[in-house]
Design a protein around this motif. Structure first.
Motif, PDB file in Angstrom:
ATOM      1  N   PRO A 290     -50.150 -16.309  -2.132  1.00 26.18           N
ATOM      2  CA  PRO A 290     -50.660 -15.565  -3.303  1.00 26.18           C
ATOM      3  C   PRO A 290     -49.643 -15.546  -4.446  1.00 26.18           C
ATOM      4  CG  PRO A 290     -51.010 -14.321  -1.276  1.00 26.18           C
ATOM      5  CD  PRO A 290     -50.184 -15.520  -0.911  1.00 26.18           C
ATOM      6  N   PRO A 291     -50.034 -16.030  -5.627  1.00 24.55           N
ATOM      7  CA  PRO A 291     -49.081 -16.133  -6.749  1.00 24.55           C
ATOM      8  C   PRO A 291     -48.612 -14.788  -7.294  1.00 24.55           C
ATOM      9  CG  PRO A 291     -51.132 -17.289  -7.243  1.00 24.55           C
ATOM     10  CD  PRO A 291     -51.307 -16.616  -5.938  1.00 24.55           C
ATOM     11  N   ASN A 292     -49.369 -13.725  -7.057  1.00 21.12           N
ATOM     12  CA  ASN A 292     -49.003 -12.435  -7.653  1.00 21.12           C
ATOM     13  C   ASN A 292     -48.227 -11.531  -6.695  1.00 21.12           C
ATOM     14  OD1 ASN A 292     -51.136 -12.093  -5.956  1.00 21.12           O
ATOM     15  ND2 ASN A 292     -52.442 -11.012  -7.411  1.00 21.12           N
ATOM     16  N   ASP A 293     -47.685 -12.059  -5.619  1.00 13.75           N
ATOM     17  CA  ASP A 293     -46.895 -11.290  -4.668  1.00 13.75           C
ATOM     18  C   ASP A 293     -45.530 -10.989  -5.283  1.00 13.75           C
ATOM     19  OD1 ASP A 293     -45.524 -10.202  -2.549  1.00 13.75           O
ATOM     20  OD2 ASP A 293     -45.797 -11.902  -1.198  1.00 13.75           O
ATOM     21  N   PRO A 294     -45.255  -9.712  -5.604  1.00 11.64           N
ATOM     22  CA  PRO A 294     -43.981  -9.385  -6.272  1.00 11.64           C
ATOM     23  C   PRO A 294     -42.756  -9.540  -5.365  1.00 11.64           C
ATOM     24  CG  PRO A 294     -45.182  -7.379  -5.751  1.00 11.64           C
ATOM     25  CD  PRO A 294     -46.075  -8.538  -5.375  1.00 11.64           C
ATOM     26  N   ASN A 295     -42.953  -9.561  -4.066  1.00 12.48           N
ATOM     27  CA  ASN A 295     -41.830  -9.657  -3.136  1.00 12.48           C
ATOM     28  C   ASN A 295     -41.561 -11.083  -2.674  1.00 12.48           C
ATOM     29  OD1 ASN A 295     -41.527  -6.819  -3.148  1.00 12.48           O
ATOM     30  ND2 ASN A 295     -43.175  -6.637  -1.657  1.00 12.48           N
ATOM     31  N   PHE A 296     -42.285 -12.042  -3.225  1.00 11.96           N
ATOM     32  CA  PHE A 296     -42.136 -13.424  -2.771  1.00 11.96           C
ATOM     33  C   PHE A 296     -40.829 -14.021  -3.270  1.00 11.96           C
ATOM     34  CE2 PHE A 296     -42.792 -18.019  -3.122  1.00 11.96           C
ATOM     35  CZ  PHE A 296     -43.110 -18.293  -1.811  1.00 11.96           C
ATOM     36  N   ASN A 297     -40.141 -14.726  -2.370  1.00  8.07           N
ATOM     37  CA  ASN A 297     -38.904 -15.402  -2.704  1.00  8.07           C
ATOM     38  C   ASN A 297     -39.020 -16.847  -2.215  1.00  8.07           C
ATOM     39  OD1 ASN A 297     -36.254 -16.521  -2.462  1.00  8.07           O
ATOM     40  ND2 ASN A 297     -35.397 -14.454  -2.518  1.00  8.07           N
ATOM     41  N   VAL A 298     -39.001 -17.798  -3.135  1.00  9.97           N
ATOM     42  CA  VAL A 298     -39.188 -19.209  -2.796  1.00  9.97           C
ATOM     43  C   VAL A 298     -38.104 -19.682  -1.825  1.00  9.97           C
ATOM     44  CG1 VAL A 298     -39.278 -21.554  -3.706  1.00  9.97           C
ATOM     45  CG2 VAL A 298     -40.312 -19.712  -4.992  1.00  9.97           C
ATOM     46  N   SER A 299     -36.872 -19.356  -2.111  1.00  5.75           N
ATOM     47  CA  SER A 299     -35.773 -19.806  -1.241  1.00  5.75           C
ATOM     48  C   SER A 299     -35.922 -19.256   0.173  1.00  5.75           C
ATOM     49  CB  SER A 299     -34.428 -19.362  -1.809  1.00  5.75           C
ATOM     50  OG  SER A 299     -34.225 -19.940  -3.070  1.00  5.75           O
ATOM     51  N   LYS A 300     -36.305 -18.001   0.277  1.00  4.60           N
ATOM     52  CA  LYS A 300     -36.491 -17.393   1.601  1.00  4.60           C
ATOM     53  C   LYS A 300     -37.666 -18.048   2.326  1.00  4.60           C
ATOM     54  CE  LYS A 300     -35.678 -13.028   2.065  1.00  4.60           C
ATOM     55  NZ  LYS A 300     -35.775 -11.559   1.963  1.00  4.60           N
ATOM     56  N   TRP A 301     -38.754 -18.369   1.579  1.00  3.71           N
ATOM     57  CA  TRP A 301     -39.908 -19.021   2.198  1.00  3.71           C
ATOM     58  C   TRP A 301     -39.493 -20.359   2.795  1.00  3.71           C
ATOM     59  CZ3 TRP A 301     -42.708 -23.458   2.244  1.00  3.71           C
ATOM     60  CH2 TRP A 301     -43.965 -23.419   2.843  1.00  3.71           C
ATOM     61  N   TRP A 302     -38.746 -21.169   2.036  1.00  2.00           N
ATOM     62  CA  TRP A 302     -38.319 -22.476   2.544  1.00  2.00           C
ATOM     63  C   TRP A 302     -37.357 -22.320   3.712  1.00  2.00           C
ATOM     64  CZ3 TRP A 302     -40.672 -26.805   2.278  1.00  2.00           C
ATOM     65  CH2 TRP A 302     -41.515 -27.075   1.198  1.00  2.00           C
ATOM     66  N   LYS A 303     -36.491 -21.320   3.661  1.00  2.42           N
ATOM     67  CA  LYS A 303     -35.567 -21.091   4.766  1.00  2.42           C
ATOM     68  C   LYS A 303     -36.341 -20.743   6.040  1.00  2.42           C
ATOM     69  CE  LYS A 303     -31.521 -18.439   6.114  1.00  2.42           C
ATOM     70  NZ  LYS A 303     -30.568 -17.401   5.748  1.00  2.42           N
ATOM     71  N   ASN A 304     -37.370 -19.912   5.919  1.00  4.90           N
ATOM     72  CA  ASN A 304     -38.176 -19.522   7.079  1.00  4.90           C
ATOM     73  C   ASN A 304     -39.043 -20.660   7.604  1.00  4.90           C
ATOM     74  OD1 ASN A 304     -37.120 -16.939   6.931  1.00  4.90           O
ATOM     75  ND2 ASN A 304     -38.827 -16.143   5.748  1.00  4.90           N
ATOM     76  N   ASN A 305     -39.396 -21.626   6.761  1.00  2.81           N
ATOM     77  CA  ASN A 305     -40.290 -22.713   7.161  1.00  2.81           C
ATOM     78  C   ASN A 305     -39.587 -24.057   7.297  1.00  2.81           C
ATOM     79  OD1 ASN A 305     -43.205 -21.583   7.130  1.00  2.81           O
ATOM     80  ND2 ASN A 305     -42.219 -20.706   5.324  1.00  2.81           N
TER      81      ASN A 305
END
Length: 179
Positions: free
Chosen positions: A111-126
């Protein structure tokens, strides 16, 4: 910047297509530009795949010498057939990574409007799920857009396009202005 958008799980190619439809009203030109970004992504992922495969095969090739171990047995990895096997395996791995990258593109968009989203953290987790695209994203997001303020980038009395910049192509000027 298109590569960074594709590697953002909130946008991927859908976000690029959406923005390019606004920028390029001609559907043919829009499609051409979207295809160009997709091709750049594939080339970059292939380059990372080759580099990562080289790092692994380079270490493995060190094992593949014609040495004799302490018991006097010939090394099992001698000869050119092992090198041929490594090359074939790297080719197979490369096509697998393309499938891996395409699978990432086909996954549901975050979801693009997630205020807690962090791209770097997403890539680290995946990173274990999509290894090569994760490494690519890590390097792409480490590049700063600019290290100077926009005022000093074009300090020739406030003009963006000076006589010595007049021969730049339109897309380069756009990139300079956006940066």
């Amino acid at each position: 910047m298109g590569l960074a958008a594709v590697l953002d799980p909130r946008y991927k190619m859908v976000g690029v297509e959406f923005q390019f439809k606004k920028m390029y009203p001609d559907p043919t030109e829009c499609s051409k530009q979207v295809d160009r970004i997709h091709q750049l992504c594939n080339e970059l992922v292939n380059e990372y795949t080759q580099q990562m495969s080289f790092d692994v095969s380079h270490v493995s090739v060190g094992v593949g010498t014609k040495e004799v171990d302490e018991r006097g047995n010939a090394n099992l990895f001698e000869g050119d057939d092992y090198m041929v096997y490594l090359k074939r395996r790297n080719m197979t791995r490369s096509s697998y990574v393309n499938i891996e990258f395409n699978h990432y593109l086909e996954e549901k968009i975050h979801p693009p409007n997630d205020p807690n989203f962090n791209v770097s953290k997403w890539w680290k987790n995946n990173r274990m799920k999509v290894k090569v695209p994760a490494k690519t994203a890590k390097d792409i997001y480490a590049i700063p857009v600019s290290i100077i303020t926009s005022e000093s980038a074009f300090s020739t009395s406030g003009r963006v396009i000076s006589p010595h910049r007049a021969k730049l192509k339109q897309d380069i000027i756009e990139a300079l202005m956006c940066g």
